[in-house]
Scaffold this active site. Structure first.
Site, PDB file in Angstrom:
ATOM      1  N   ARG A  60       0.831  -1.207   0.000  1.00 35.67           N
ATOM      2  CA  ARG A  60       0.000   0.000   0.000  1.00 35.67           C
ATOM      3  C   ARG A  60       0.863   1.254   0.000  1.00 35.67           C
ATOM      4  NH1 ARG A  60      -3.507   2.629   4.527  1.00 35.67           N
ATOM      5  NH2 ARG A  60      -5.001   3.826   3.295  1.00 35.67           N
ATOM      6  N   HIS A  64       0.625   4.479  -2.681  1.00 35.82           N
ATOM      7  CA  HIS A  64       0.416   5.869  -2.271  1.00 35.82           C
ATOM      8  C   HIS A  64       1.608   6.750  -2.655  1.00 35.82           C
ATOM      9  CE1 HIS A  64      -3.262   5.950   0.439  1.00 35.82           C
ATOM     10  NE2 HIS A  64      -3.239   4.725  -0.084  1.00 35.82           N
ATOM     11  N   ASN A  89      -3.163   9.983   4.115  1.00 38.14           N
ATOM     12  CA  ASN A  89      -2.086   9.013   4.326  1.00 38.14           C
ATOM     13  C   ASN A  89      -1.934   8.638   5.799  1.00 38.14           C
ATOM     14  OD1 ASN A  89      -1.176   8.594   1.672  1.00 38.14           O
ATOM     15  ND2 ASN A  89       0.021  10.490   1.702  1.00 38.14           N
ATOM     16  N   HIS A 187      -5.377  -6.241  -2.799  1.00 39.31           N
ATOM     17  CA  HIS A 187      -6.214  -6.289  -1.601  1.00 39.31           C
ATOM     18  C   HIS A 187      -6.306  -7.699  -1.027  1.00 39.31           C
ATOM     19  CE1 HIS A 187      -8.550  -2.370  -2.753  1.00 39.31           C
ATOM     20  NE2 HIS A 187      -7.356  -2.132  -2.243  1.00 39.31           N
TER      21      HIS A 187
END
Length: 322
Positions: A60, A64, A89, A187
């Site tokens: 992840r 980002h 974040n 995911h």
């Protein structure tokens, strides 16, 4: 593998025989820091052995980073007004693993390996550690000098996004709708805070569950309400993205989504649109097919907006500019 990707990989590896070339290439550190990738991999493995949630956090973290200013480690910089400080974040983690790998590399190869490369390698290794495919990626990225909180929200996917919203943002980053379906498979590992999905249902004073989002399986929603009490916004409460195999990188995510048990609205969107449903079904039926596509899409993700040469730096500390 499609022709465009072959051309990308060819252009990235043209510099391989020439140590002075600054373009990303496979084996970029072969002469300057031969053990760089091994040191990153061992750091990821050690951290993940102690905390099985680490791989999902690292994957992840790369998303980002790459979607804001490109894959340049700008998310790692600390300070007021940086990407890392933005509320979008707030739940992103895994920074300590990158910092640990950087400290080790600075001992053996000072001022040589960029934080951007460490992050890309760590995310790659996190997937492999949890049973996913091994992906060979170019290195030679430079660390960015710009990190602004204002750039975060317009560039990251929100869990409530529609397919059109996600596809538009992916297209801006040079990624296709097929890449969207493939990379959503990330995911399959990781955990998420209640606040990222509990607007899909509510519990009345009598304890009855009302499913607001009709694309969410009712029985699954009831399970989620037990894990996430009504109105829970406590960041300490997290739920496995994949309730079946939460710490294994596999194709189970796609099966769950087809059963309307995807945790996010953005997951459910993939099965409710003809542009993406067939690919979801394909991956649900073939782990090998998913892995092959993951290798291609992950490579594209890891090369978004990379900086080379004078465009960036090699930070001595990932959390601070030089």
């Amino acid at each position: 593998m499609d022709y465009a990707l072959l051309m990308l990989m060819s252009s990235l590896t043209l510099c391989l025989p020439f140590p002075s070339c600054s373009a990303p290439s496979v084996g970029f550190y072969a002469g300057s820091c031969p053990a760089a990738e091994i040191m990153v991999k061992n750091t990821v493995r050690s951290a993940s052995d102690l905390d099985p949630t680490i791989p999902g956090k690292l994957l992840r973290l790369l998303f980002h980073d790459c979607f804001v200013e490109g894959c340049d480690a700008s998310i790692l910089l600390q300070g007021n007004g940086t990407e890392r400080s933005d509320p979008g974040n707030r739940s992103v983690d895994g920074f300590a693993v990158i910092d640990s790998a950087k400290r080790l590399l600075e001992i053996f190869c000072p001022e040589t390996v960029s934080c951007a490369d460490i992050l890309a390698l760590a995310a790659r290794d996190a997937v492999e550690y949890t049973g996913g495919p091994s992906v060979q990626i170019p290195t030679g990225r430079r660390d960015g000098r710009i990190s602004a909180a204002a750039n975060v929200r317009p560039n990251i996917i929100d869990t409530s996004f529609t397919l059109d919203e996600m596809a538009k943002l992916f297209s801006i980053k040079g990624l296709s709708v097929d890449d969207l379906v493939t990379l959503s498979g990330g995911h399959t590992i990781g955990r998420s805070h209640c606040s990222s999905f509990n607007d899909r249902f509510k519990v009345d004073p009598s304890g009855s569950v009302t499913v607001i989002d009709s694309t969410l399986d009712r029985q699954y929603a009831i399970q989620l309400t037990k894990m996430c009490p009504a109105g829970a916004r406590d960041d300490s409460i997290t739920v496995n993205n994949d309730p079946g195999t939460p710490f294994t990188f596999d194709n189970q995510y796609y099966r769950i989504v087809l059963e309307h048990k995807g945790l996010f609205q953005s997951d459910s969107a993939l099965v409710n649109d003809n542009r993406t449903r067939n690919k979801v079904v394909e991956f649900a039926n073939s782990r090998d097919g998913f892995f092959e596509n993951w290798a291609v899409s992950f490579l594209k993700l890891s090369m978004i907006g990379v900086k080379t040469g004078d465009e960036g730096d090699i930070r001595q500390s990932c959390s601070m500019p030089n």
